[in-house]
Design an enzyme around this catalytic site. Structure first.
Site: not given
Ligand code: PMT
Length: 425
Positions: A223, A292, A302, A352, A356
């Site tokens: 991403n 995810d 490849k 969330k 969590k």
């Molecule tokens: O890195 P930058 O370019 O500065 O951008 C910052 C950012 C946009 C990445 C950051 O501000 C941000 O929003 N980070 C969370 C990104 C994310 O994965 O969001 P989510 O809504 O999909 O996940 C929710 C939370 O669960 C997050 O804290 C994530 O770290 C966590 N997660 C998600 C999926 C997973 N499999 N395990 C997790 O722990």
């Protein structure tokens, strides 16, 4: 006597920029004197008022004019010069919010340790009451000389901050300790002097950046996370005195100084590193954009392009939800996540937080300018488990990080915010 002297030293407000601060930059004679020019530039860019004091030997390495033009101030090169009189050195010392001597030679270190005032810099230093950072730079044998080390110990005990020199090949072609750290590092450590250490004694675990999930040896799913937000959180925690571990996916930015950096690629690797370390942490902040899903069966070779096919399908399986697992396991830890949303920001973030088992979540929009992925700024809304929320307008990611720790500390009932600080790092 010593205590009185230390108490006299100034205390400061937390202000993450140098804006309006009076900084004295002392420059001594050494090949690294050229790095002081870049340090001056960084300080000026950050809004500091810089007054440069050069020793006679420094003038052999860099011209006074360079410092005068860049500082937009007189440069003090001697006690009895007409432009900066011997009286004004007291004025400069009184006005200083901080002093940095870079490079600091064995000579100035010896003088400061023994209260010798025989030139402009050593005389000004006797009158200074603000925080002082000394950046030694010299030949490694000179640096390791017992008398020099003894003098550095004296300065440290007097409350000055000594920035350890780096190791490597020196100008004299010997290899060892004695190299002046890069200006960016000196700037960063100087900034630390201004910050209240309200996270001292806390262990902070941060994740940042994207994860990469292999499709084959040359392709992956990932991403747009640049790591900037997570790195800002880690840097802020370190500046505020925490012991910081940063688990980071692949990014193209430099890590903050003074932290423990653990590099990973996949969500599985990140899960291992975070869950292994979480029991030891006091505060855990997951900023990483964790994939995810990952390809169910990455190819060993490849994938070749085939003609006349109807595209290519890749079967995906779910990755571990690291934050959810941490939420189940946490005991005393403060657990925080970020929610990256393109729509329905609040409701998605709250779901969330609940699912969590988080203490706090920062909701940010992605896919818009000035917020989320890649930008230097962000706009977040903080939601707390206790129902409180806080809108943080668009600001630099470092400033957002400070607001986050202000909120965390407020919820923990600890002292926080824009208060007076002591100069002792
Ligand atoms: O890195 P930058 O370019 O500065 O951008 C910052 C950012 C946009 C990445 C950051 O501000 C941000 O929003 N980070 C969370 C990104 C994310 O994965 O969001 P989510 O809504 O999909 O996940 C929710 C939370 O669960 C997050 O804290 C994530 O770290 C966590 N997660 C998600 C999926 C997973 N499999 N395990 C997790 O722990």
């Amino acid at each position: 006597m010593l205590m009185n002297h230390l108490l006299l030293r100034k205390i400061f407000l937390i202000d993450m920029t140098f804006k309006g601060k009076n900084i004295i930059l002392g420059v001594c004679g050494g090949i690294a004197a050229y790095k002081a020019v870049e340090l001056l530039r960084l300080l000026k860019k950050a809004g500091a008022e810089v007054r440069v004091v050069m020793t006679e030997s420094a003038l052999e390495f860099v011209g006074e004019l360079t410092f005068r033009v860049l500082s937009e101030n007189d440069v003090c090169t001697g006690l009895f010069n007409t432009d900066v009189s011997s009286v004004r050195h007291i004025e400069w010392a009184n006005d200083a919010d901080a002093v940095v001597i870079a490079p600091a030679t064995a000579n100035i270190i010896g003088k400061l340790a023994n209260a010798i005032a025989d030139d402009a810099l050593s005389t000004i230093m006797l009158a200074v009451t603000s925080p002082v950072m000394i950046c030694p730079s010299m030949n490694s044998n000179m640096y390791e000389n017992l008398a020099v080390q003894r003098n550095l110990d004296i300065l440290e005990n007097d409350g000055m901050f000594i920035l350890e020199p780096g190791s490597g090949e020196l100008a004299c072609k010997t290899t060892g300790a004695g190299r002046l750290p890069e200006p960016a590092m000196i700037f960063d450590r100087l900034e630390k002097l201004f910050v209240k250490k309200d996270l001292k004694g806390k262990k902070v675990l941060v994740s940042a950046g994207p994860t990469r999930e292999a499709i084959d040896p040359v392709r992956y799913i990932s991403n747009h996370s640049s790591g900037k937000m997570g790195y800002a959180v880690a840097r802020c925690a370190e500046l505020r005195g925490a012991d910081v571990c940063l688990v980071s996916g692949p990014v193209a930015i430099d890590p903050p100084f003074g932290i423990d950096l653990v590099k990973i690629e996949t969500a599985d690797e990140m899960a291992g590193e975070i869950l292994d370390r979480m029991d030891d942490a006091d505060i855990i902040i997951m900023v990483a954009a964790v994939a995810d899903y990952r390809p169910a069966a990455p190819e060993k070779l490849k994938i070749k392009k085939k003609d006349n096919t109807n595209g290519l399908s890749i079967s995906l399986i779910e990755n571990p939800d690291i934050l959810k697992q941490a939420g189940k396991r946490k005991k005393r830890q403060f657990l925080m996540g970020f929610a990256a949303e393109t729509n329905d920001l609040e409701i998605n973030a709250l779901i969330k937080m609940e699912k969590k088992n988080l203490d706090m979540i920062a909701a940010n929009l992605v896919g818009v300018a000035g917020s989320g992925f890649g930008s230097d700024t962000n706009k977040v809304k903080l939601f707390l488990k206790n129902g409180k929320s806080q809108d943080i307008p668009v600001m630099e990611k470092t400033q957002i990080a400070h607001r986050i720790f202000d909120s965390i500390l407020a919820e923990h009932g600890a002292e926080h915010g824009r208060e007076e600080i002591s100069h002792v790092p």
